[in-house]
Every structure is written in structure tokens, then in C-alpha cells.
Scaffold this motif. Structure first.
Motif, PDB file in Angstrom:
ATOM      1  N   TRP A  43      -5.682  -6.160   7.916  1.00  0.00           N
ATOM      2  CA  TRP A  43      -5.426  -4.914   8.625  1.00  0.00           C
ATOM      3  C   TRP A  43      -5.221  -5.155  10.101  1.00  0.00           C
ATOM      4  O   TRP A  43      -5.694  -5.988  10.729  1.00  0.00           O
ATOM      5  CB  TRP A  43      -6.475  -4.113   8.295  1.00  0.00           C
ATOM      6  CG  TRP A  43      -6.460  -2.922   8.930  1.00  0.00           C
ATOM      7  CD1 TRP A  43      -7.380  -2.503   9.866  1.00  0.00           C
ATOM      8  CD2 TRP A  43      -5.633  -1.545   8.605  1.00  0.00           C
ATOM      9  NE1 TRP A  43      -6.850  -1.296  10.322  1.00  0.00           N
ATOM     10  CE2 TRP A  43      -6.076  -0.595   9.628  1.00  0.00           C
ATOM     11  CE3 TRP A  43      -4.941  -1.314   7.683  1.00  0.00           C
ATOM     12  CZ2 TRP A  43      -5.357   0.497   9.368  1.00  0.00           C
ATOM     13  CZ3 TRP A  43      -4.086  -0.347   7.755  1.00  0.00           C
ATOM     14  CH2 TRP A  43      -4.713   0.649   8.517  1.00  0.00           C
ATOM     15  N   LEU A  75       0.743  -1.117  -0.097  1.00  0.00           N
ATOM     16  CA  LEU A  75       0.133  -0.274  -0.068  1.00  0.00           C
ATOM     17  C   LEU A  75       0.959   1.406   0.089  1.00  0.00           C
ATOM     18  O   LEU A  75       0.576   2.064  -1.005  1.00  0.00           O
ATOM     19  CB  LEU A  75      -1.053   0.065   1.356  1.00  0.00           C
ATOM     20  CG  LEU A  75      -1.875   1.286   1.382  1.00  0.00           C
ATOM     21  CD1 LEU A  75      -2.919   1.337   0.344  1.00  0.00           C
ATOM     22  CD2 LEU A  75      -2.488   0.852   2.609  1.00  0.00           C
ATOM     23  N   ALA A  87      -3.301   5.315   5.000  1.00  0.00           N
ATOM     24  CA  ALA A  87      -4.372   4.406   5.196  1.00  0.00           C
ATOM     25  C   ALA A  87      -5.625   4.977   5.642  1.00  0.00           C
ATOM     26  O   ALA A  87      -6.603   4.661   5.024  1.00  0.00           O
ATOM     27  CB  ALA A  87      -3.917   3.253   6.354  1.00  0.00           C
ATOM     28  N   TYR A  93      -7.881   3.416   2.855  1.00  0.00           N
ATOM     29  CA  TYR A  93      -7.991   2.112   3.097  1.00  0.00           C
ATOM     30  C   TYR A  93      -9.431   1.996   3.810  1.00  0.00           C
ATOM     31  O   TYR A  93      -9.415   2.860   4.748  1.00  0.00           O
ATOM     32  CB  TYR A  93      -6.951   1.583   4.011  1.00  0.00           C
ATOM     33  CG  TYR A  93      -7.020  -0.091   4.058  1.00  0.00           C
ATOM     34  CD1 TYR A  93      -6.494  -0.944   3.176  1.00  0.00           C
ATOM     35  CD2 TYR A  93      -7.602  -0.807   5.200  1.00  0.00           C
ATOM     36  CE1 TYR A  93      -6.761  -2.160   2.975  1.00  0.00           C
ATOM     37  CE2 TYR A  93      -7.764  -1.934   5.340  1.00  0.00           C
ATOM     38  CZ  TYR A  93      -7.274  -2.682   4.198  1.00  0.00           C
ATOM     39  OH  TYR A  93      -7.519  -4.019   4.292  1.00  0.00           O
TER      40      TYR A  93
END
Lengths: 483, 357, 436
Positions: free
Chosen positions: A320, A301, A333, A337
Motif C-alpha cells: 500500500w 483491486l 480503497a 482496503y
């Protein structure tokens, strides 16, 4: 790593234990062994027909300190074999407490201790106190099997069922024995193959939805919210990663998304992720579905973001870890995310189960680190309790009785997770709901304990959510066939 | 240092030549077609190579003085970077920080953040050196004169014990090292370069220069004498115990520095310690072997070669994953090492063992 | 010669496997004990069967001090010790006798396990398997590993000491990576779940009912009432004895002497006409053969394993066995195996027992609380809680730390290993009462 462990003054230990063990086993294991072997199998379900089956009285249970599921009353006469006597029910946890998943699993096991403490405070199950038999596998298959042998035996560590069996390969290695020994196990794994009735899943009691269906829901929701036309998929090889990736692909196909980067099985933890990042960035998808672990997710990521990829990311629940918010990756994130899970998360949902769990943890383990793992503990505990209470109501608390009781059980997780049954064909009982959260750094409190007001950094987007694809999915076999 | 005398009849020279020529042609092509990616890849590989070189240098220093290959280098790296994390993120003194909390005095002072960070790291490195001394004193010193194989296995035992302690401290958390450069950086075309790449390279350069000068000091000469022949050195009045201690202390410091950069890009994007920092050191072992177990310049070159091979393979062979198998960069260091050893059994700069009848 | 253990009148007498009466008697007792350990239930089904045997208490009630070993869980650990023993005998030939330090033993075990699995396993849509009987797949596993050993050895022969150790360490990583490739998956199965391995059952060919069942309950030969666990144990014990015999024989033949000559001074050995390359190749092949057999047994014993199980940690375990047992001797290797494999189980039982003590009262509880910390009141180094927010660590982590510390202490205080301790004890009693 193999648990080859240990040695406080090994010679002293050797002598002492030799004496201690010898003494114990003379009394228990050897004497009743020959008589007991054929007793339980014959008396499969004598009382099952006339027992009061699952009274579904929906009156709100007293949630102050009772996590208890609405429970059928126990039968007057209860048949028992191993792991249960007149005062005690022994439940096994064959868990990884010193291996690679130890940080997570120690939390789950500790949470279960708190859960059963509360159950015992409220009188236990069928008048018996629940005693946990906890053994450490060190995430090593042979050690797991050794522990299993000990707990499946008729000796003092014999259990009626497993409320935790860490690890897919480990649980898979015991499936044959589970059937032979009439034991139920709750795996800490959400492979869709566990739901196959004949194969792996015979006596394996999978909680929540599977990686595959979770991915379908996740991709459908993600694509809808972001009006995506292209998707990238990154996953580990094997039963976890590829199960999730297969689900994502099925969803992409149904939604007409173009899979611009197919990294099914392309990511191996611990290696340099340059090849994956390079290909992913070049493909430039709108959304990315990841079936990884937190460390690897962070690398891919972070790496892809820095090279200019601005997709919205989500992934299977184990990808996660909210502690990532404490690192350099946190702000990224927070931006891109979304976290998909099987259960409600700490404090992010308001329900009786959540209140009971938070209060229970605060009462029993006030110093424990704030974590979402305790929801897993609680649901594992509730499911186990439901099976045992059903077995007690059927009047058969033998191992076979517990296996039989599974067919009658309906677990109400009180808002902690979607309710669940295990009877009928897989298509009838597999769970299709999952939850999707936005990662929110402002709701993250680093280093908090359960007693403090705090959160694990999530805002609920939707849940329990069933997409069209997962809702209509016809489950015949595992999404990904693993050897 | 080896001289460049090219000999066409020597197979190792031919292999070396073909690698250089092949690399040059490849580089020229890539520079022409995608200079931005090539430049970032180069910087990235130098940064990874620096991390490997730092860890390898620690291993080599220890080996040169004590003839022991330290399998615990990875665990020492992890403990060292945990010390740094204690100092800068928790604001507590390390070691004691495992049990009680004693505030880090540096953060009580005024001044710019990055200077305080830098000073704290130095203090943490001192603690890492103390750990190295402690290990040497307790586990290695009693084994002087015992078979080297046994001592190597002692370091394996150390690796297990230290790593469990470190992992248990990390638990589920990602412990930040709060590096002042963060995960920032700049773009070159489509490529991205982190500031930490340069930090790693500069640190490695300083470490190698320091070791280079150290070997010219009185103590360094003593160390080289010990490496050459322990008994003869002892007969000359060299304090072998002190040489051992210095080597282990320096090894632990270098491990901690390597560990620090193993939490930074390009190795990790989180800038935090997690449980697989120690594994990076296992990938540095091929660098040690490729360069030659007892060669400082070998550690540098070995680290850079292994790091370059890993990053370049990852960048330019990513289309070949189907037949290379996913995760192939993981084994590139070992592959390079085996090829290297086929050509030179004692690594690039290693001293061949003198075999007597 | 009964009381003159060091007097040999011929070379044949000296190189016998059991040169003295004492050793013969001890070996016989050892073998009988080994084979009787699992029986703590009556071996013979009814009193009418062989009544004489039934009246021997050892057979009807088990061997008193070792009785607990007959428990299923202990039998499992013993089985593992027997399997590891075979592999350890293999690495003893390579590292102990020929002096080639190898960290790649787990790799060769893996090669054996998967050779065996392909030969004897059941084929599915995703994995290969030819379903051949055990008398083909078990030797096949050994031969497969030996062939790979031969392929590797030309590289290995060029390298010395630690260079060789690190290269063989690389083999472990290469092996796990290969299991992850497209073709590797057809052999090793899913990287997460692993594949099914063939069972021990002995068949003549592919018939339904096995000739001798080893995996399921049921009588042997119509009258021996043994459980599946006991069957597995006996099967492995017999194999273990066969491999001890093999290893002993390697040591006392021309090959064994050549290997030791190479270990002690390779150039001198070559000068005397011992071809170094040939014998190192033989050492690699033999050692890999042992590893392959053990690997196949190990995998089959677990039933289902992922390839990542054949990791560096496994290799390290064998090095630990070798050093703790004593390098270069078969009896040392056997002692080392049992020590390394059984110690964790003993210590685990010990800590469990200790933790139980803290619940009681009196002196024993006070003593136990020195070690076990149950709450804020006492601060023993071991916490009885599962999740510990820092210090003290939980029991399971301490077990691992102590394992590392144990290796260190053992090597510091007894570099010759258990075999060294045994020699010291023997010499003490040899000179008794004049020993000091």
C-alpha cells in the motif's frame, strides 16, 4: 537498472579525481592496512563482562528534542578499529537513491539524516559525532556490492555498521561478506528468512515482524472482523510475495478458512493482470490477502472491484502507498482496503516516540513531504543508536564489538514500533506484533509537508496486535524457503 | 496496401488462414457459452490495441521520415502525460511547471469542466510537440548522414535521461490526469466495460485518419518522398529538416496520447501517472515490428493484434498459468512478434529492404 | 621497419596480432601494468624472499599514478570491467564484425550464468547444481550459451537490421520470464533473492581444499602474499587476456574475413562463395560463447544474483560500450569497456569531492556552489540534499541523466568512438610537425 551513470565533462573529472583520490589514499588506506587486519578479531569482548549492562530505568526521557533511547553510559576506555575514531562514528547507508525504490528510500534516508542531526546536537554517541556514509546502489546488485566493498574497507569511507541496506537480493548477496567483515546491517526487507540464525540472518538485523507473521495477524484479524469463510491470496513470486502468501495460508489453515483462490506467486508486476483478476472474481472470496506493490495492487483491486468482487482486502505493508488515495482508486480503497503495517503511522498513534519524531522532522526538514517513511528512518536510527551505545558501554566499538553488542541490546521504540531484542533463539526474539489500519480518505492530506497538520489517511483498528496464530507460531525456519 | 490473393503454396498464407479459422471457431464457441465475457474481452483488447497502436504510430512516423527507430518513445510518452497532468491536475503550465509555477490560463475561464480538460490536454500536447522538436533539433539533426545504428543508440541515451527526469518528478506520487470519464463504465452481464476503452479507441481512430489525410497533403507527400530516398528528395527541393521536425513533433504528440491512455483502464486502474508508464511503450515495440517498421496501417494492425493477443491470452489461458508461468501476458507481445516475423521477416506490411550487390 | 609502420612485406606480417614494434612494446607495457595494478602493498612477504624483486619500487610500492586503483573498491570496478570486457568482445564479433545488431546479449549472459550455476553450483532443496569444478563449469557456461545461440540463429538469420534488434530484445524478456516458471526456478532460484553461484576456486575435482584458492585470503604457491580481491583480479585479468587473444584471432582468420564480407555486402559475399547462413550461425555461437563465459564470471563474482539482473539495461550497456569504443575493433572495444564501466565511478568520486568543497571556504567553495545547491541561497542544478521536493534533482539522479546525455554527446561529436579519437591522435603525431 545498473547505475552506469554519469559524466560531467568526463575527461576533466577523470583527471581531477585521479589526483584527488591518489592523494587521499596514500595517507589513509595503505599505511594502516597491514597492521590492522588481525587486531580487532582477537579482542572480541574484553570489557563485556564488567560493563554496566542496559539500565532499564523506565523514567520518561526528555522528549522535547531527544529521540534518544535510554542509554547505558559509555565505558571509560573504548576500543575502536574501523569507522570509529576519537571524534567520529561512521554509519553506512547502502541505499537505492536512483533506482526503482528511490522515491521511498530517499525519504527514509533523508529522515535518517534528520534523526542523526538531532543525536549529534545532543552530544552524539559516547562523545563522538555520527557521520553518515551514504552511497547509491541504483537497485543494482553489482553496484551495491561495490559500495559495500568501499564501506567495508578500512579507508576513509569505512563504517562500523549499516543502518540501511536496501533490497533483499542486494543484502542477501552481502551476507557472507557481512560475517567475514564483522559488519551488522539493517535490511529494508522483512523476509522471515532474515531471522534464521545460521543462514541469511547471521549479521542481518531485521527490524519489526516479518511478512509471514504479519500476514498471519492480518488474516486472523480480517477473518474475525468480517466473519469470513473463504479467502483469496494474491502475491508476487519470490521471497517477498511468497513469504507473505505462506503466512496467509498458514493462518487460513489454522482458522479453517477455505482458500478459494491461491494466487501465490501468480502476479508479475508490469504485466496485464487479467488472468489473476478473472480467477479471483470467479472464486469470489470473502477476504483477500495481497502481497504486492501499490501499482499492482491498484490494478488488481480496482479490476476485481469493477467486476463485482466485494471482499475486504488487506495486504503486507509494502503493498500500500497512501498516495493511491489521490487517484481514481481512492474511494474504492477507502471502502474495502485495510492497511497492515509493522509500525505506528504518522500521527495515527499518540506516543512519546511519535511526538519526538514529528517535532524532529519539523525542526530539521520542515519542507519534507509528509510520509510514513520517516518512522522507518527513526526506528532504524534508534536501533542503530542502541547498538552503538551498547558497544560503547561494553568498551568495544570495533566492528566485532558492535556485532557482540547486538546480543545485549534492547531497543525501546517509544511507541513507534514494537520493542525488540536480538538475543537467544529466533523464537524468543522475533517480533510478532503488527498494526492494522483502516484506510480513511477523509484523513488524507494530499501534498502536505511535515510542518503542516495532516495525515496519511489511516484510522487505527488495532495494534500492536498479536493474533493467536502468530503468537503461538513456532519459528524454526523461513516460512518460504527461497533458493 | 497488400491485396488478399490467397496462395495455398505460400506457408505464410496458410499460417494466416489457420489463425483466422481457429480464431473464428474459438470465438463462436465462446460467444455461445459466455457472450458477456467475450464482448468485454473484445472491447478491452481493442482498447489496449489502440494504446499500442498510438505509440506504434508515433514510432512509425518517425521511422518513415528519419529511418531511426525511436527507443525513447516510452520516455516521451511519460513526459507527455506528465505535461497533461501538470495542466489538468496541478493547473500549471508544463515544462516551466518543473521549476516555477505558472497557472494554466484555461482553468481561469468559465465553462463546463470537460471542455476545459479537453482544451488543456490540447495545450499539453502542443508542449509535447515542442519537446519533440527540441529533441530533434538538439540530438537527431546533427546526426544526419551518420550510421543509423548510432542514431538509434542516441535515442536510447535520450530514453535514460528523460525517464530519470520524469520519474524524479513523479516520485512516490501517483499524478492524476483527472480524465472526465474517471474509472466509470457499465456492465455487460458479468463483464465490466470502462468508458476509457471507447475514449482510447476514438482517439486512435482520429489519429489514424488524420495521418492518413496528412500523407495526402503537400507536406505528407514530401515526407513520403524523404522516406523513399533522402538525397533524391533533397535534390527536388524538399526541406528535409522540416520533414524531420514535423515527424518528431507528431511522434511526440502520439506518444503523449498513448501515454495518456496508458494511465487509464485497461492498462491502469488508477488513472494516474506512475513510474511504469514508460514500460507500456516497450510492449508497443513488438506491435511496430509485427506491422512493419515503415507502415502506418501496419502500426494499427500490429497494435490491435498484439493487444488482442495479450488480453485474450490473459482471459482465456488463465487456467494454464501453472505451465505458462505467472505473468505470461507480459511476453505474449514478443511471442506473437517472433511468430509473425518467422512468417514475414519484414512484418505484415513492411517494405522489404532492397539488397544490392 | 621500426619507423615505417605501414610497410608490410608479406600478408603474414600484416595479419600478425601485433604487427609493429611499437604495438608490441605498448602491448607488453599494457599487460605488465594490468597485472601490477592491484599491488600497492609489498608483493613479496619477507625480504628474504627474492630480494631482487623486492627492490623494484613498482612492486614494493605500486605504480604511482595508478595506485588508487589498487583499493578494494576500485579493484571491484576493474574486475567488473574485465568481465564486461569479455562480453563486449563477444558482441563485437556479432555486431561489430558481422553487422548483426543484437540487444539480446544480456540474455546470453544469463544463459551462461545459469549453465555455469547448474554445472558448478551446490544443489539445494530448491535449485539444481552438480558441484563440478571450475574447469568444467566455466567452459560449460560458454558452451551452453553458444548452443542456445545456435538454436536462436535460424530465426535471426532471416531478419535484418532493426527487426533483428527488436527480436533479440524480446529474448531478454523471454529469458527473465522463463526464470520465473516452475522449472526455471530450479535453475535460477528465487525470483527475489536469486541463487548462489559457484566460486572461482580452482579444484581438480570435488576435493575440500582447492588447488588454487581465489575466493579467500592466503598465500599463493607458498610465497605470493595476495588478498582475495587481488586474486580475483589477477584471475580475471589472465582470462581477459586470453579472450582478447581469442577475439583477435577470430578477426584474422577465414571466419573473421567472411564475417566482415557479410557485414559489408552480404549478397556479394554469398556470390563469392561465403555461405551466409553458416557464418552468421558461427557469429551467433561465438558471440554467445563469450557472453556465456562473461555471464558466468559476472554471476559468480556477485555470488548471488536474481535473474532480473540480466535485463535490457545490461544489453544496452554493451551497445554503448561498442559505440563509445568504436565498432568493429578489438582495441576499441577494450577502451570502450573501461570507459563505460569506470566513468561512473570517476564521476561519483568527482561529485563527492565537489560536494566536500562546498563545506570549505574561499574560491573553490564558490566554484563548487555553481554546481551544487546546498540550500535556498544558491541554486545550482545539483542538490546536496537526498530528498528533493522537485527541482533541483539530487546527485544520484543527475548521475543517471548525465549518463544518458553523455552517450548522446559522444555519438554526436565523435561517431567513431574512442577508437576514432585514438586514430586522430595517432595521425596527428604521424604527420607531426606537418599536421594541422
Amino acid at each position: 537498472m545498473r547505475k552506469l551513470t554519469k559524466g560531467i565533462a568526463p575527461f576533466l573529472a577523470l583527471a581531477l579525481v585521479a589526483a584527488a583520490c591518489g592523494g587521499d589514499d596514500d595517507d589513509t588506506a595503505t599505511t594502516d592496512a597491514p597492521a590492522a587486519t588481525d587486531a580487532p578479531a582477537a579482542t572480541d569482548a574484553p570489557a563485556a563482562t564488567d560493563a554496566p549492562v542496559a539500565t532499564d530505568a523506565p523514567d520518561a526521557p526528555d522528549t522535547t528534542d531527544a529521540p534518544a533511547v535510554t542509554s547505558p553510559p559509555p565505558a571509560a576506555e573504548i576500543l575502536t578499529d574501523f569507522g570509529v575514531d576519537d571524534d567520529v562514528i561512521r554509519v553506512g547507508l547502502n541505499a537505492d537513491l536512483s533506482g526503482i525504490f528511490a522515491p521511498l528510500v530517499t525519504q527514509i534516508v533523508a529522515g535518517q539524516e534528520a534523526y542523526w542531526d538531532i543525536v549529534n546536537d545532543n552530544g552524539g554517541i559516547a562523545g563522538r559525532q555520527v557521520e553518515l556514509v551514504i552511497k547509491d546502489s541504483g537497485y543494482d546488485v553489482p553496484t551495491h556490492l561495490e559500495n559495500y566493498a568501499e564501506m567495508a574497507d578500512e579507508g576513509p569511507d569505512g563504517v562500523i555498521m549499516f543502518s540501511q541496506s536496501t533490497g533483499s537480493p542486494h543484502t542477501a548477496a552481502t551476507t557472507e561478506s557481512l560475517v567475514k567483515d564483522n559488519l551488522l546491517a539493517i535490511p529494508l526487507s522483512w523476509y522471515s528468512g532474515w531471522a534464521e540464525p545460521t543462514q541469511l540472518g547471521s549479521n542481518v538485523m531485521e527490524l519489526y515482524t516479518s511478512y509471514c507473521l504479519e500476514a498471519m495477524n492480518g488474516v486472523e484479524y480480517l477473518a474475525g472482523e468480517n466473519s469470513a469463510t473463504t479467502i483469496g491470496i494474491v502475491s508476487f513470486p519470490g521471497e517477498y510475495g511468497q513469504d507473505g502468501a505462506q503466512g496467509a495460508k498458514k493462518a487460513a489453515e489454522a482458522l479453517g478458512l477455505e482458500v478459494v483462490y491461491d494466487g501465490e506467486g501468480a502476479v508479475v508486476p508490469g504485466s496485464d493482470q487479467t488472468p489473476v483478476i478473472t480467477e479471483l472474481v470467479a472464486a469470489n472470496p470473502d477476504i483477500v490477502w495481497a502481497t504486492l506493490n501499490p501499482g499492482t495492487l491498484a490494478e488488481i483491486l480496482g479490476g476485481a472491484y469493477q467486476q463485482g468482487l466485494r471482499a475486504t482486502w488487506s495486504g503486507n505493508s509494502p503493498s500500500w502507498n497512501y498516495q493511491l488515495l489521490a487517484t481514481d482508486l481512492g474511494p474504492i480503497a477507502d471502502e474495502v482496503y485495510w492497511h497492515s503495517t509493522y509500525t505506528a503511522l504518522w500521527g495515527a498513534v499518540d506516543s512519546p516516540g511519535m511526538t519526538a519524531m514529528i517535532e524532529g522532522m519539523r525542526a530539521k526538514q520542515p519542507d519534507a513531504v509528509l510520509s510514513d517513511s520517516y518512522i522507518v528512518s527513526w526506528t532504524e536510527g534508534m536501533a542503530t543508536q542502541a547498538v552503538l551505545e551498547q558497544a560503547a558501554a561494553n568498551g568495544d566499538m570495533t566492528r566485532a564489538g558492535a556485532v557482540a553488542a547486538l546480543q545485549d541490546v534492547q531497543v525501546d521504540f517509544q511507541g513507534l514500533a514494537p520493542d525488540q531484542t536480538w538475543s537467544g533463539a529466533p523464537n524468543d526474539y522475533i517480533v510478532r506484533e503488527s498494526y492494522i489500519y483502516d484506510v480513511d480518505i477523509s484523513k488524507f492530506s494530499a501534498g502536505a509537508t511535515v510542518s503542516e497538520e495532516g495525515g496519511t489517511g489511516f484510522t487505527l483498528l488495532t495494534g500492536p496486535y498479536v493474533g493467536e496464530i502468530a503468537g503461538n507460531y513456532d519459528f524454526q525456519e523461513a516460512c518460504f524457503k527461497a533458493g | 496496401m497488400a491485396k488478399l490473393n490467397f496462395d495455398a503454396s505460400e506457408p505464410s498464407h496458410l499460417v494466416g488462414l489457420s489463425i483466422v479459422v481457429g480464431g473464428a471457431i474459438f470465438s463462436a464457441y465462446e460467444l455461445a457459452t459466455g457472450a458477456d465475457i467475450y464482448a468485454t474481452t473484445l472491447l478491452k483488447s481493442l482498447a489496449l490495441g489502440s494504446v499500442y497502436a498510438l505509440i506504434a504510430l508515433g514510432t512509425v512516423l518517425i521511422f518513415k521520415a528519419t529511418e531511426v527507430i525511436n527507443f525513447a518513445q516510452g520516455a516521451m510518452a511519460m513526459v507527455g502525460v506528465l505535461f497533461i497532468s501538470f495542466m489538468v491536475a496541478d493547473g500549471n503550465l508544463p515544462i516551466v511547471g518543473f521549476f516555477w509555477e505558472i497557472p494554466n490560463p484555461i482553468y481561469e475561464l468559465g465553462g463546463p469542466e470537460w471542455i476545459k480538460w479537453f482544451l488543456s490536454v490540447i495545450v499539453a500536447l502542443v508542449f509535447a510537440a515542442l519537446l519533440g522538436l527540441l529533441i530533434e533539433r538538439l540530438a537527431i539533426r546533427p546526426m544526419i548522414g551518420e550510421p543509423l545504428f548510432s542514431v538509434a543508440v542516441i535515442t536510447l541515451g535520450l530514453e535514460i535521461a528523460l525517464r530519470v527526469l520524469a520519474n524524479d518528478t513523479v516520485k512516490i506520487n501517483f499524478r492524476s490526469v483527472d480524465a472526465p470519464w474517471g474509472n466509470g463504465g457499465f456492465n455487460i452481464g458479468d463483464g465490466f466495460v470502462n468508458w476509457s476503452y471507447f475514449a482510447a479507441m476514438i482517439t486512435a481512430a482520429i489519429a489514424f485518419v488524420a495521418v492518413f489525410f496528412f500523407y495526402r497533403s503537400r507536406m505528407g507527400i514530401a515526407m513520403r518522398a524523404v522516406a523513399h530516398d533522402q538525397e533524391a528528395a533533397m535534390a527536388q527541393g524538399i526541406n528535409i529538416g522540416r520533414v524531420f521536425a514535423i515527424a518528431w513533433g507528431a511522434g511526440a504528440v502520439l506518444a503523449a496520447m498513448g501515454g495518456l491512455f496508458a494511465t487509464q483502464p485497461p492498462v491502469k486502474q488508477t488513472g494516474a501517472v506512475d513510474t511504469d508508464v514508460a514500460l507500456v511503450a516497450f510492449r508497443a515495440l513488438p506491435a511496430v515490428i509485427l506491422g512493419g517498421l515503415d507502415s502506418v496501417q501496419g502500426a494499427l494492425l500490429g497494435g490491435l493484434i498484439v493487444g488482442t493477443a495479450e488480453i485474450y491470452a490473459g482471459q482465456y489461458l488463465s487456467g494454464q498459468t501453472a505451465w505458462l508461468g505467472s505473468g505470461y501476458p507480459l511476453i505474449v507481445p514478443y511471442f506473437v512478434m517472433i511468430i509473425g516475423l518467422l512468417v514475414r521477416p519484414y512484418g505484415l506490411f513492411g517494405t522489404p529492404e532492397i539488397r544490392r550487390v | 621497419m621500426f619507423l615505417r609502420p605501414n610497410l608490410y612485406t608479406s600478408y603474414e606480417a600484416e595479419v600478425q596480432i601485433l604487427p609493429t614494434y611499437t604495438k608490441k612494446v605498448l602491448a607488453a607495457i599494457g599487460i605488465i601494468l594490468l597485472l601490477l595494478i592491484p599491488f600497492d602493498i609489498p608483493l613479496i612477504t619477507s625480504a628474504t624472499d627474492l630480494p631482487l624483486l623486492r627492490n623494484i619500487p613498482v612492486i614494493s610500492n605500486g605504480i604511482p599514478p595508478l595506485r588508487f586503483l589498487g583499493d578494494n573498491s576500485w579493484l571491484r570496478v576493474l574486475d567488473e570491467a574485465l568481465i564486461f570486457g569479455i562480453a563486449a568482445l563477444g558482441i563485437n564479433i556479432l555486431t561489430g564484425m558481422a553487422g548483426q545488431v543484437s540487444l539480446g546479449h544480456a540474455f546470453f549472459m544469463g544463459v551462461g550464468a545459469y549453465s555455469g550455476a547448474v554445472l558448478g553450483g551446490v544443489s539445494t532443496s530448491s535449485v539444481w547444481g552438480w558441484n563440478l569444478p571450475i574447469w568444467i563449469w566455466l567452459p560449460g557456461a560458454g558452451i551452453g550459451a553458444a548452443l542456445v545461440g545456435i538454436v536462436v540463429s535460424p530465426v535471426a538469420v532471416r531478419l535484418r537490421g532493426l527487426y533483428l534488434a527488436i527480436v533479440t530484445l524480446g529474448l531478454v524478456f523471454l529469458g527473465i520470464h522463463m526464470s520465473n516458471t516452475t522449472w526455471g526456478r530450479h535453475i535460477a532460484g528465487d525470483p527475489g533473492l536469486g541463487r548462489d553461484f559457484p566460486k572461482y576456486d580452482i579444484r581438480l575435482w570435488k576435493e575440500e581444499a582447492p588447488l588454487i584458492t581465489i575466493n579467500d585470503d592466503g598465500k599463493w604457491f607458498g610465497f605470493l602474499d595476495v588478498t582475495d580481491n587481488q586474486k580475483k583480479y589477477l584471475f580475471l585479468a589472465v582470462l581477459f587476456l586470453v579472450f582478447i587473444l581469442l577475439a583477435k584471432n577470430v578477426a584474422r582468420t577465414r571466419t573473421g574475413r567472411a564475417l566482415q564480407a557479410i557485414r559489408d555486402r552480404d549478397i556479394a559475399a554469398e556470390v563469392m562463395g561465403v555461405p551466409e547462413f553458416k557464418y552468421k550461425l558461427i557469429a551467433f555461437a561465438t558471440s554467445s560463447f563469450f557472453a556465456g563465459i562473461a555471464g558466468a564470471l559476472f554471476a559468480s563474482f556477485a555470488g548471488k544474483l536474481p535473474a532480473s539482473q540480466f535485463s535490457l539495461a545490461l544489453s544496452v550497456e554493451f551497445i554503448a560500450i561498442l559505440l563509445i569504443g568504436g565498432v568493429g575493433t578489438v582495441s576499441g572495444t577494450v577502451m570502450g569497456t573501461f570507459f563505460v564501466v569506470l566513468t561512473p565511478k570517476f564521476v561519483e568520486s568527482f561529485t563527492e569531492w565537489l560536494a566536500d568543497k562546498t563545506d570549505g571556504g574561499g574560491v573553490s567553495a564558490k566554484l563548487a556552489e555553481v554546481v551544487i545547491s546546498t540550500g535556498p541561497g544558491n541554486q545550482g542544478p545539483i542538490s546536496s540534499a537526498i530528498q528533493t521536493p522537485g527541482y533541483p534533482l539530487n546527485v544520484f539522479d543527475w548521475n543517471l541523466v548525465l549518463y544518458g546525455v553523455l552517450i548522446i554527446l559522444f555519438l554526436i561529436f565523435e561517431p567513431l568512438g574512442l577508437y576514432g579519437i585514438w586514430i586522430k591522435i595517432r595521425n596527428y603525431w604521424k604527420r607531426w610537425p606537418f599536421s594541422y
